[in-house]
Design a protein around this motif. Sequence first.
Motif, PDB file in Angstrom:
ATOM      1  N   GLU A 134       0.822  -1.218   0.000  1.00  0.00           N
ATOM      2  CA  GLU A 134       0.000   0.000   0.000  1.00  0.00           C
ATOM      3  C   GLU A 134       0.853   1.263   0.000  1.00  0.00           C
ATOM      4  O   GLU A 134       0.373   2.342  -0.363  1.00  0.00           O
ATOM      5  CB  GLU A 134      -0.932   0.023   1.222  1.00  0.00           C
ATOM      6  CG  GLU A 134      -2.067  -0.980   1.184  1.00  0.00           C
ATOM      7  CD  GLU A 134      -1.613  -2.407   1.426  1.00  0.00           C
ATOM      8  OE1 GLU A 134      -0.528  -2.586   2.028  1.00  0.00           O
ATOM      9  OE2 GLU A 134      -2.337  -3.332   1.010  1.00  0.00           O
ATOM     10  N   MET A 166       0.892   2.959  -3.371  1.00  0.00           N
ATOM     11  CA  MET A 166      -0.383   3.405  -3.933  1.00  0.00           C
ATOM     12  C   MET A 166      -0.780   4.760  -3.324  1.00  0.00           C
ATOM     13  O   MET A 166      -1.585   4.832  -2.390  1.00  0.00           O
ATOM     14  CB  MET A 166      -1.478   2.363  -3.675  1.00  0.00           C
ATOM     15  CG  MET A 166      -1.197   0.981  -4.226  1.00  0.00           C
ATOM     16  SD  MET A 166      -1.145   0.926  -6.031  1.00  0.00           S
ATOM     17  CE  MET A 166       0.598   0.580  -6.320  1.00  0.00           C
ATOM     18  N   HIS A 203      -2.190   7.251  -4.990  1.00  0.00           N
ATOM     19  CA  HIS A 203      -3.439   7.720  -5.600  1.00  0.00           C
ATOM     20  C   HIS A 203      -4.257   6.518  -6.069  1.00  0.00           C
ATOM     21  O   HIS A 203      -3.708   5.443  -6.344  1.00  0.00           O
ATOM     22  CB  HIS A 203      -3.157   8.655  -6.783  1.00  0.00           C
ATOM     23  CG  HIS A 203      -2.322   9.847  -6.434  1.00  0.00           C
ATOM     24  ND1 HIS A 203      -2.796  10.898  -5.684  1.00  0.00           N
ATOM     25  CD2 HIS A 203      -1.029  10.135  -6.715  1.00  0.00           C
ATOM     26  CE1 HIS A 203      -1.847  11.801  -5.525  1.00  0.00           C
ATOM     27  NE2 HIS A 203      -0.755  11.357  -6.135  1.00  0.00           N
ATOM     28  N   ARG A 204      -5.541   6.724  -6.182  1.00  0.00           N
ATOM     29  CA  ARG A 204      -6.451   5.654  -6.582  1.00  0.00           C
ATOM     30  C   ARG A 204      -6.128   5.124  -7.981  1.00  0.00           C
ATOM     31  O   ARG A 204      -6.216   3.923  -8.239  1.00  0.00           O
ATOM     32  CB  ARG A 204      -7.896   6.164  -6.520  1.00  0.00           C
ATOM     33  CG  ARG A 204      -8.964   5.097  -6.739  1.00  0.00           C
ATOM     34  CD  ARG A 204      -8.982   4.104  -5.608  1.00  0.00           C
ATOM     35  NE  ARG A 204      -9.991   3.078  -5.805  1.00  0.00           N
ATOM     36  CZ  ARG A 204     -10.086   1.984  -5.082  1.00  0.00           C
ATOM     37  NH1 ARG A 204      -9.235   1.763  -4.094  1.00  0.00           N
ATOM     38  NH2 ARG A 204     -11.028   1.105  -5.318  1.00  0.00           N
ATOM     39  N   TRP A 205      -5.743   6.031  -8.890  1.00  0.00           N
ATOM     40  CA  TRP A 205      -5.488   5.620 -10.271  1.00  0.00           C
ATOM     41  C   TRP A 205      -4.298   4.663 -10.380  1.00  0.00           C
ATOM     42  O   TRP A 205      -4.239   3.830 -11.292  1.00  0.00           O
ATOM     43  CB  TRP A 205      -5.267   6.832 -11.177  1.00  0.00           C
ATOM     44  CG  TRP A 205      -4.071   7.681 -10.838  1.00  0.00           C
ATOM     45  CD1 TRP A 205      -4.040   8.768 -10.027  1.00  0.00           C
ATOM     46  CD2 TRP A 205      -2.724   7.495 -11.318  1.00  0.00           C
ATOM     47  NE1 TRP A 205      -2.765   9.285  -9.949  1.00  0.00           N
ATOM     48  CE2 TRP A 205      -1.944   8.530 -10.739  1.00  0.00           C
ATOM     49  CE3 TRP A 205      -2.110   6.577 -12.175  1.00  0.00           C
ATOM     50  CZ2 TRP A 205      -0.581   8.661 -10.992  1.00  0.00           C
ATOM     51  CZ3 TRP A 205      -0.747   6.707 -12.428  1.00  0.00           C
ATOM     52  CH2 TRP A 205       0.001   7.740 -11.843  1.00  0.00           C
ATOM     53  N   ASP A 241      -3.645   2.260  -8.304  1.00  0.00           N
ATOM     54  CA  ASP A 241      -4.213   0.944  -8.023  1.00  0.00           C
ATOM     55  C   ASP A 241      -4.905   0.380  -9.258  1.00  0.00           C
ATOM     56  O   ASP A 241      -4.818  -0.822  -9.549  1.00  0.00           O
ATOM     57  CB  ASP A 241      -5.188   1.041  -6.852  1.00  0.00           C
ATOM     58  CG  ASP A 241      -5.454  -0.304  -6.198  1.00  0.00           C
ATOM     59  OD1 ASP A 241      -4.597  -1.204  -6.333  1.00  0.00           O
ATOM     60  OD2 ASP A 241      -6.502  -0.463  -5.577  1.00  0.00           O
ATOM     61  N   HIS A 242      -5.585   1.254 -10.008  1.00  0.00           N
ATOM     62  CA  HIS A 242      -6.264   0.828 -11.235  1.00  0.00           C
ATOM     63  C   HIS A 242      -5.252   0.359 -12.292  1.00  0.00           C
ATOM     64  O   HIS A 242      -5.490  -0.641 -12.986  1.00  0.00           O
ATOM     65  CB  HIS A 242      -7.113   1.969 -11.805  1.00  0.00           C
ATOM     66  CG  HIS A 242      -8.267   2.351 -10.929  1.00  0.00           C
ATOM     67  ND1 HIS A 242      -8.995   1.436 -10.204  1.00  0.00           N
ATOM     68  CD2 HIS A 242      -8.822   3.574 -10.657  1.00  0.00           C
ATOM     69  CE1 HIS A 242      -9.951   2.054  -9.526  1.00  0.00           C
ATOM     70  NE2 HIS A 242      -9.855   3.357  -9.782  1.00  0.00           N
ATOM     71  N   ALA A 289      -8.023  -4.840  -0.263  1.00  0.00           N
ATOM     72  CA  ALA A 289      -8.383  -3.414  -0.251  1.00  0.00           C
ATOM     73  C   ALA A 289      -9.845  -3.224   0.135  1.00  0.00           C
ATOM     74  O   ALA A 289     -10.194  -2.302   0.878  1.00  0.00           O
ATOM     75  CB  ALA A 289      -8.112  -2.794  -1.623  1.00  0.00           C
ATOM     76  N   GLN A 339     -11.463  -1.637   4.163  1.00  0.00           N
ATOM     77  CA  GLN A 339     -12.442  -0.580   4.414  1.00  0.00           C
ATOM     78  C   GLN A 339     -13.504  -1.015   5.430  1.00  0.00           C
ATOM     79  O   GLN A 339     -14.186  -0.172   6.019  1.00  0.00           O
ATOM     80  CB  GLN A 339     -13.144  -0.192   3.090  1.00  0.00           C
ATOM     81  CG  GLN A 339     -12.202   0.223   1.971  1.00  0.00           C
ATOM     82  CD  GLN A 339     -11.438   1.489   2.291  1.00  0.00           C
ATOM     83  OE1 GLN A 339     -11.972   2.385   2.955  1.00  0.00           O
ATOM     84  NE2 GLN A 339     -10.196   1.584   1.833  1.00  0.00           N
TER      85      GLN A 339
END
Length: 305
Positions: free
Chosen positions: A173, A176, A178-180, A182-183, A250, A254
């Motif tokens: 983690e 990572m 930013h979210r993008w 991870d994409h 991931a 949450q």
Amino acid sequence: MANNSSLVGSEIFLLQFRDTVIIVQVLVIIFLCINFLLIITFFRKECFYTTTRYILFAVTLLSDSLMLVISDFLVIVNYLEFTMQVWICIIISGLGIVYNIVTPVTLTAMTLERYVAICMPLRHAELCSTRSTMHCILIIHGFSSVPCIVVLSTFFASASLSFYKQHRLCTGELFMLHRWQDHVRSAVQEFYFLIMCGIIVFAYLKIMKAAKAASGEDKKSSRKGLRTVILHGFQLLLCLLQLWCPFIEAAVFQIDFMLFINIRVSNYILLSLTPRCLSPLIYGLRDELFFQALKNVFGLYKRNI
């Protein structure tokens, strides 16, 4: 009262997690000892290090051993909550990412070698020579480095220079930001998953077709090759399922942190350790020539003791 229950629950969790870490250490030591014995066996006979399938088998043993050492080191330092500078974590994690992919890619190459041996026997000596195998190993490592390059490139593009000197827990983690990112990682892993699954299915269907058409010794050889491909497919499936672990973890992170830790440890044991103990089974025990050489090495060690 609620606080006391929470503290008791946390203590029980820590004790269970400690026991799990101890069990993992025992398993890792056992697997490393087995791999070490198999590597010694590989170098004791010339026919092993001049034959493609055995050379690729040795590559999986070495990559599995390195991966076990790296991943176990990270398990220990994270359990002890030991932080390190980010640039050190980049080096360790980079090697881990590469050699996490080397094993499934090598298994795919081994499956293709079985396909050539059974479906294209006249071209096997040409396509699977020692020189071609060395080139294949370079291609395997190059192909396996792409996910690492992608992950680290997106990280380098986003992280500030001061971030590299910060002390952090070394986890996936960390990269990572930013979210993008991870994409992007997900897209690369899904691409690898589809490519390797496609190759396994293709080889399986072709070898099955050859097994039906063969007769006598050829039929026996084809059936043995088919069983080997099935075992490779199962081992590869476990390795490839590991590529999906970050998505599951991931989502769970949450919801509940303790559940996240339990799932991460379970994934490590089932999808990281388990596939790496199947290689000795497939070639160390099922292959008659290698098994005989292994017994000779084991007998030599027993006499020395």
